[in-house]
Scaffold this motif. Structure first.
Motif, mmCIF file in Angstrom:
data_model
loop_
_atom_site.group_PDB
_atom_site.id
_atom_site.type_symbol
_atom_site.label_atom_id
_atom_site.label_comp_id
_atom_site.label_asym_id
_atom_site.label_seq_id
_atom_site.Cartn_x
_atom_site.Cartn_y
_atom_site.Cartn_z
ATOM 1 N N LEU A 92 -6.370 37.285 84.836
ATOM 2 C CA LEU A 92 -6.389 36.272 85.826
ATOM 3 C C LEU A 92 -7.860 35.335 85.461
ATOM 4 N N PRO A 93 -8.955 36.086 85.376
ATOM 5 C CA PRO A 93 -10.304 35.430 84.743
ATOM 6 C C PRO A 93 -10.068 34.540 83.557
ATOM 7 N N LEU A 94 -9.426 35.024 82.621
ATOM 8 C CA LEU A 94 -8.813 34.264 81.524
ATOM 9 C C LEU A 94 -8.131 32.961 81.661
ATOM 10 N N TYR A 95 -7.060 33.164 82.481
ATOM 11 C CA TYR A 95 -6.286 31.723 83.023
ATOM 12 C C TYR A 95 -6.875 30.817 83.851
ATOM 13 N N TYR A 96 -7.827 31.112 84.768
ATOM 14 C CA TYR A 96 -8.799 30.453 85.575
ATOM 15 C C TYR A 96 -9.691 29.711 84.870
ATOM 16 N N LYS A 97 -10.223 30.391 83.837
ATOM 17 C CA LYS A 97 -11.322 29.891 82.907
ATOM 18 C C LYS A 97 -10.889 28.626 82.085
ATOM 19 N N LEU A 98 -9.539 28.831 81.566
ATOM 20 C CA LEU A 98 -8.877 27.850 80.710
ATOM 21 C C LEU A 98 -8.334 26.924 81.507
ATOM 22 N N ASN A 99 -8.025 26.964 82.759
ATOM 23 C CA ASN A 99 -7.472 26.056 83.924
ATOM 24 C C ASN A 99 -6.043 25.823 83.379
ATOM 25 N N LEU A 100 -5.181 26.882 83.343
ATOM 26 C CA LEU A 100 -4.014 26.699 82.600
ATOM 27 C C LEU A 100 -2.914 26.213 83.698
ATOM 28 N N THR A 101 -1.950 25.728 83.162
ATOM 29 C CA THR A 101 -0.668 25.465 84.113
ATOM 30 C C THR A 101 0.315 26.271 83.730
ATOM 31 N N SER A 102 0.533 26.313 82.276
ATOM 32 C CA SER A 102 1.324 27.473 81.676
ATOM 33 C C SER A 102 0.661 28.299 80.898
ATOM 34 N N ILE A 103 0.790 29.580 81.440
ATOM 35 C CA ILE A 103 -0.037 30.772 80.806
ATOM 36 C C ILE A 103 0.213 30.579 79.075
ATOM 37 N N TYR A 104 1.231 30.136 78.706
ATOM 38 C CA TYR A 104 1.501 30.586 77.157
ATOM 39 C C TYR A 104 0.425 29.378 76.440
ATOM 40 N N THR A 105 -0.051 28.581 77.150
ATOM 41 C CA THR A 105 -0.987 27.485 76.537
ATOM 42 C C THR A 105 -1.944 28.166 75.719
ATOM 43 N N TYR A 106 -2.394 29.490 76.342
ATOM 44 C CA TYR A 106 -3.435 30.521 75.529
ATOM 45 C C TYR A 106 -3.135 30.690 74.183
ATOM 46 N N LEU A 107 -1.752 31.032 73.870
ATOM 47 C CA LEU A 107 -1.393 31.203 72.526
ATOM 48 C C LEU A 107 -1.582 30.192 71.543
ATOM 49 N N LYS A 108 -1.449 29.089 72.060
ATOM 50 C CA LYS A 108 -1.642 27.917 71.005
ATOM 51 C C LYS A 108 -3.017 27.674 70.883
ATOM 52 N N ASP A 109 -4.125 27.831 71.868
ATOM 53 C CA ASP A 109 -5.545 27.811 71.526
ATOM 54 C C ASP A 109 -6.009 29.147 70.657
ATOM 55 N N ARG A 110 -5.416 30.158 70.677
ATOM 56 C CA ARG A 110 -5.741 31.387 70.244
ATOM 57 C C ARG A 110 -5.254 31.589 68.688
ATOM 58 N N PHE A 111 -3.888 31.277 68.697
ATOM 59 C CA PHE A 111 -3.341 31.273 67.436
ATOM 60 C C PHE A 111 -2.760 30.001 66.780
ATOM 61 N N GLY A 112 -2.159 29.437 67.430
ATOM 62 C CA GLY A 112 -1.596 28.128 66.886
ATOM 63 C C GLY A 112 -0.261 27.671 67.668
ATOM 64 N N LYS A 113 0.387 26.532 66.967
ATOM 65 C CA LYS A 113 1.451 26.017 67.669
ATOM 66 C C LYS A 113 2.826 27.029 67.493
ATOM 67 N N PHE A 114 2.988 27.577 66.435
ATOM 68 C CA PHE A 114 4.229 28.609 66.097
ATOM 69 C C PHE A 114 4.170 29.803 67.237
ATOM 70 N N SER A 115 3.033 30.287 67.390
ATOM 71 C CA SER A 115 2.756 31.642 68.276
ATOM 72 C C SER A 115 3.109 31.148 69.505
ATOM 73 N N TYR A 116 2.523 29.930 70.068
ATOM 74 C CA TYR A 116 2.784 29.075 71.258
ATOM 75 C C TYR A 116 4.146 29.069 71.756
ATOM 76 N N LYS A 117 4.725 28.287 70.558
ATOM 77 C CA LYS A 117 6.442 27.998 71.015
ATOM 78 C C LYS A 117 7.068 29.604 71.161
ATOM 79 N N THR A 118 6.756 30.383 70.372
ATOM 80 C CA THR A 118 7.497 31.599 70.321
ATOM 81 C C THR A 118 7.305 32.498 71.663
ATOM 82 N N GLY A 119 6.187 32.449 72.261
ATOM 83 C CA GLY A 119 5.830 33.099 73.434
ATOM 84 C C GLY A 119 6.649 32.621 74.338
ATOM 85 N N ALA A 120 6.545 31.042 74.680
ATOM 86 C CA ALA A 120 7.401 30.509 75.712
ATOM 87 C C ALA A 120 8.782 30.539 75.507
ATOM 88 N N SER A 121 9.257 30.425 74.340
ATOM 89 C CA SER A 121 10.582 30.833 74.029
ATOM 90 C C SER A 121 10.972 32.108 74.410
#
Length: 480
Positions: A92-121
């Motif tokens: 929760l501290p991570l999600y609020y710090k990043l002000n996320l709407t979708s929690i999988y946006t974190y994966l994009k910031d951390r690893f990149g687009k492919f990781s992001y799309k994979t997690g969401a899928s």
């Protein structure tokens, strides 16, 4: 019970939900639909999450497990408390710090687009299958006790079911659900309470807690056989990780938490939600003990998933018990299904189509509404596939269990992101996340068949571990 009573109950029930939708959906926009304008009272979120965490499957299945598994399920519930602590203190501290709407946006910031799309899928697949399966069970019950009486085909029943969910969520989205889930959780808990009291009186029990504690079916802790699926530490740690992935890494559950006013409120929500959920699960299992004994005394030949519906709808415990059982079943099913439809719409809109990058607010809202309709149709189609193409219930159960495999890669991705500073070759991440569940299944099946060791729910941890090892194998030089 006469079908007219059932129909009247459904009409009144959904009239209340639509009325709440009308009140909460006034002046709604995408920010309202996705995050409820960050205005949800934490105590409403906490209470409503109880119903969303449970489901019609839980209401029917958990009491039925008592016959063979006793109250061993509480071992996993106790593990939940550790998982929820991790969510409240780390995620929760991570999600609020990043002000996320979708929690999988974190994966994009951390690893990149492919990781992001994979997690969401992986989330989209697992939540679609899970929500469809829950609604399938409820639709089957409603078809049997009501719609068959009027000659209405199953596909019409399913379409009406999804249409009603769409109707009260299409404007207010998560803001509406915070309020409807609160009401539906209340209905579900009242239903369980009424059924416990009715059966207690029928069995002429003076002290419920003494009766449960002295009952041979009330054994909770199992330390005897480390190879068994119900071995304590196996279930306890599985419960902890299941809570982390199916709540903390699940857009459906976290979307409600992210509607709170601030991090402190969201953490209070998780704390009280944890306490109440443990208590509620204990009463579900206590109900299972009562139902099993009632069936034995009255020579009712019903087992497992059929136990609760058979006794509740028999009429022997009175009209009130039948009505409250139906009310609880509908409330439990819809409190998980409505949030699933909203979270699927949110994740696909934000993670796959990335509508947050568009500047035109009207265009974004139109896209979101179309996606909401699309996933309504997908849920209808998936339920009908269960009904007409996968007729064997045991096969359906295996498909539902398979959905659990899709959370393992999410566990591995987030663990790698949070607890290491390593980068990975982003384009290879989808392959790792597909290979890990396949290897998990093969290892689990071999272990059970040849070694007599049943991983049980522990497959989730194995799945996450294999994903983590796979990510290590594709690490890049340098740090995040």
């Amino acid at each position: 019970m006469h079908p007219v009573y059932i129909l009247l109950l459904i009409v009144v029930y959904f009239s209340v939900l639509v009325f709440i939708s009308y009140i909460t959906g006034k002046s709604a926009n995408n920010q309202t639909f996705f995050k409820a304008n960050n205005s949800s009272p934490w105590y409403l979120v906490a209470f409503g999450m109880i119903g969303a965490s449970l489901s019609g499957v839980t209401l029917i299945s958990v009491p039925g497990w008592i016959e063979n598994q006793q109250m061993s399920y509480m071992q996993m519930v106790l593990g939940y408390t550790v998982g929820y602590a991790v969510i409240g203190l780390i995620l929760l501290p991570l999600y609020y710090k990043l002000n996320l709407t979708s929690i999988y946006t974190y994966l994009k910031d951390r690893f990149g687009k492919f990781s992001y799309k994979t997690g969401a899928s992986f989330f989209l697949i697992s939540r679609t299958v899970g929500a469809a399966f829950r609604l399938f069970l409820v639709a089957k019950v409603l078809q049997l006790i009501l719609f068959d009486e009027y000659g209405i085909p199953f596909w019409v029943t399913v379409t009406i079911t999804i249409l009603l969910i769409w109707l009260y969520t299409f404007k207010g989205g998560i803001k509406t659900i915070v309020w409807t889930d609160t009401l539906q959780t209340l209905f579900m808990l009242i239903a369980v309470g009424v059924c416990i009291v009715m059966i207690k009186d029928a069995l002429q029990i003076e002290s419920l807690f003494s009766y449960i504690s002295d009952n041979k079916l009330s054994k909770i802790f199992f330390f005897e056989d480390v190879k068994a699926g119900n071995y304590f530490w196996k279930q306890f740690f599985s419960g902890a990780f299941i809570a982390i992935v199916m709540t903390g890494l699940d857009q459906d559950m976290m979307q409600k938490n992210l509607t709170c006013r601030n991090l402190k409120d969201a953490q209070k929500n998780m704390f009280w939600f944890t306490i109440v959920l443990v208590i509620v699960n204990f009463f579900f299992l206590a109900l299972g003990v009562l139902l099993t004994d009632y069936a034995t005394v009255n020579e009712i030949n019903a087992h497992k998933d059929n136990l609760f519906p058979t006794i509740a709808m028999s009429g022997n415990l009175g009209l009130a018990t039948s009505l409250f059982f139906l009310l609880g079943l509908i409330a439990a099913a819809y409190s998980s299904a409505d949030s699933a439809l909203t979270s699927l719409t949110t994740s696909f809109s934000i993670d796959i189509l990335e509508i947050d990058k568009k500047e035109n607010e009207q265009e974004k809202e139109q896209i979101r509404k179309k996606i909401h309709v699309l996933f309504s149709v997908i849920l209808i189609a998936t339920i009908l596939v269960f009904k007409y193409f996968i007729a064997n219930d045991s096969v359906i159960a295996k498909i539902f269990q398979f959905a659990g495999y899709t959370y393992g890669p999410l566990l591995g991705l987030y663990a790698f992101g949070l607890f290491t500073k390593l980068n990975v070759k982003d384009k290879l991440v989808p392959y790792i996340c597909v290979i890990a569940p396949v290897l998990t299944y093969l290892i689990s099946d071999y272990s059970k068949t040849n070694l007599g060791f049943d991983f049980g729910f522990f497959v989730l941890i194995l799945n996450g571990f294999l994903t983590f090892i796979g990510l290590l194998s594709i690490k890049e030089k340098g740090h995040a």
